[in-house]
Design an enzyme around this catalytic site. Structure first.
Site, PDB file in Angstrom:
ATOM      1  N   GLU A 187       6.452  -2.949  -9.725  1.00  0.00           N
ATOM      2  CA  GLU A 187       7.124  -3.541 -10.884  1.00  0.00           C
ATOM      3  C   GLU A 187       7.100  -5.056 -10.784  1.00  0.00           C
ATOM      4  O   GLU A 187       7.109  -5.624  -9.690  1.00  0.00           O
ATOM      5  CB  GLU A 187       8.560  -3.015 -10.995  1.00  0.00           C
ATOM      6  N   TYR A 191      10.749 -26.155 -10.485  1.00  0.00           N
ATOM      7  CA  TYR A 191      12.031 -26.830 -10.649  1.00  0.00           C
ATOM      8  C   TYR A 191      12.765 -26.884  -9.305  1.00  0.00           C
ATOM      9  O   TYR A 191      12.960 -25.853  -8.669  1.00  0.00           O
ATOM     10  CB  TYR A 191      12.901 -26.095 -11.676  1.00  0.00           C
ATOM     11  N   GLY A 206      16.054 -27.179  -6.877  1.00  0.00           N
ATOM     12  CA  GLY A 206      17.396 -26.627  -7.057  1.00  0.00           C
ATOM     13  C   GLY A 206      18.063 -26.366  -5.726  1.00  0.00           C
ATOM     14  O   GLY A 206      17.673 -26.915  -4.686  1.00  0.00           O
ATOM     15  N   GLY A 261      17.533 -16.927  -4.749  1.00  0.00           N
ATOM     16  CA  GLY A 261      18.295 -15.781  -4.258  1.00  0.00           C
ATOM     17  C   GLY A 261      17.825 -14.525  -4.956  1.00  0.00           C
ATOM     18  O   GLY A 261      16.677 -14.418  -5.372  1.00  0.00           O
ATOM     19  N   CYS A 285      14.886  -9.859  -4.764  1.00  0.00           N
ATOM     20  CA  CYS A 285      13.440  -9.773  -4.538  1.00  0.00           C
ATOM     21  C   CYS A 285      12.899 -10.853  -3.600  1.00  0.00           C
ATOM     22  O   CYS A 285      12.378 -10.539  -2.528  1.00  0.00           O
ATOM     23  CB  CYS A 285      12.703  -9.834  -5.877  1.00  0.00           C
TER      24      CYS A 285
END
Length: 455
Positions: free
Chosen positions: A154, A257, A259, A263, A266
């Site tokens: 997935e 980006y 940050g 978390g 995955c």
């Protein structure tokens, strides 16, 4: 088609709901009887935009049903999806016990030709383990049944999982049998009409593709956070750097980006699992280990800024947190940077006043009742009499606050922005002390007094 999905967690429930919308007859199985009872009544245990509507629609027209009975689940489906969790072991490797347990359950009741689909994120070689587990159970029953194990990883983003399933970038199918590939093409035909998104490959390649995709994205994030650390040291602005490198089509703007760290369920798990797989096969992955180390360091950035600002004296301080989930549009706090920050603040003797549009119940479940934690009903309530505001999650309703009101509610006009939501020049004009990732520290503008000159 008649489809069974084992597991009603995030991947299993989203997959079940979306497949039922495509006209398939879907039975979702879970061993948690209370969860099955709730789902059968339309009570959704997961926050994911659009999932409530799909769940209720599938229940209403009978295309989606739930059971806790393994025998019924196996007998229902011609295609049997395994979509259960693969949590990390202590060494970072993926724990596939739940996957193998489902495989054994399938083998105990399988009675006709079927396709078994690994939807769970699993290490390379797991399809072969599933094949062996089912074969062992069939041999114990002394029967022969033709079946194939397919890898179908997935690629769902939390907060956009329905759209990702309905309009996939790619549909990866790992199999060595053309007949299985054709059945999987038919199964996904409703989601594959605009252009052919199906990629058929070897099973092991499909298993590795999932891990490689997440590891690449995590690497981009950690790279930018490494650059942000350099920018802070040399006095550069990482946002300007981001635009400068993102304009190169070989790099692009996605996932660059800076940050306060990644978390979720995955990236942290999959980076560790892929590194563990490499180690298992005698390959040391220096890059993946560095990606993980950078991310763990970056999660301390917000606490470090607070500690430096208050000269290490955080005991007795009240810190407002905006955002608890690891990303917007989800209530998932697994490996969220906010968790690391809260743990450090509590250890330092500080109090936390927190607000998140969706993750309040999850935060309460994790931390329980504490004298040093107040979960506020609104983002404004979290600010009242706080000594600083820290932004951990970039929810849209945090982007354009009433800064005058914010300044009035805080004891000190101090913002530590882990998501770089605000313009530094504007923050200076508004009179804030403002810390952001990879950009120069902003101090409030001080207007010099007007001096009269005697004639």
């Amino acid at each position: 088609m008649k489809i069974t999905v084992f597991g009603s967690g995030y991947v299993g429930l989203v997959s079940s709901a979306c497949l039922s919308q495509a006209g398939h007859d879907v039975l979702c199985m879970d061993i948690d009887q209370a969860r099955v009872a709730d789902l059968s009544k339309g009570v959704n245990p997961i926050y994911e935009p659009g999932l409530d509507e799909l769940l209720k629609s599938g229940l209403a027209d009978g295309s989606l049903t739930f059971t806790h009975c393994t025998k019924d689940a196996v007998e229902h489906g011609d295609v049997l999806f395994i979509a259960v969790g693969t949590p990390p072991e202590e060494d970072g490797s993926a724990d596939v016990r739940h996957v193998i347990n489902v495989a054994r359950g399938i083998g105990r009741y399988l009675s006709r030709e079927s396709i078994i689909v690994n939807k769970s994120t699993v290490p390379v070689g797991t399809a072969e383990q599933v094949q062996s587990a089912i074969s062992e159970e069939l041999a114990f029953r002394d029967i022969r049944v033709n079946f194939d194990v397919v890898s179908n990883p997935e690629f769902l983003k939390e907060g956009a999982a329905i759209e990702d399933f309905m309009k996939p970038d790619r549909i990866v199918i790992g199999t060595h049998q053309e007949s299985s590939a054709e059945i999987m093409r038919r199964l996904y035909s409703a989601f594959n009409r605009n252009h052919d998104r199906v990629m058929v490959m070897a099973t092991r390649s499909a298993e590795l593709t999932k891990y490689a995709a997440n590891a690449m994205l995590a690497t981009k994030i950690s790279f930018m956070n490494e650059m942000a650390g350099i920018a802070e040291r040399v006095g550069a602005d990482i946002e300007q750097v981001r635009q400068g490198i993102g304009s190169d089509p070989r790099i692009g703007y996605h996932f660059i980006y800076p940050g306060c760290g990644y978390g979720g369920s995955c990236f942290p798990k999959d980076v560790k699992a892929l590194a563990a797989t490499a180690q298992q096969y005698g390959q040391r992955s220096s890059l993946l280990n560095a990606v993980e180390a950078i991310n763990q360091h970056q999660k301390q950035w917000m606490f470090q800024r607070l500690s430096e600002h208050f000269d290490g004296e955080l005991a007795g301080k009240t810190i407002a947190l905006w955002g608890l989930a690891f990303k917007p549009r989800t209530d998932d706090m697994r490996e969220a940077p906010a968790l690391d920050l809260m743990a450090s603040l509590f250890a330092a003797g500080a109090k936390v006043q927190a607000y998140d549009p969706q993750a309040m119940d999850e935060c309460q479940r994790i931390w329980g009742e504490r004298d040093d934690l107040l979960l506020s009903g609104t983002k404004e309530m979290a600010l009242k009499n706080a000594d600083a505001l820290v932004i951990c999650t970039e929810w849209k309703n945090f982007w354009s606050p009433n800064f005058a009101q914010l300044k009035h509610l805080l004891n000190e006009a101090l913002i530590v922005d882990g998501r770089n939501l605000y313009d530094p020049a504007s923050m200076a004009e508004e009179g804030f002390h403002y810390y952001s990732v990879g950009r120069p520290i902003v101090e409030p503008q001080r207007i010099a007094p007007v001096l009269s000159v005697a004639s």
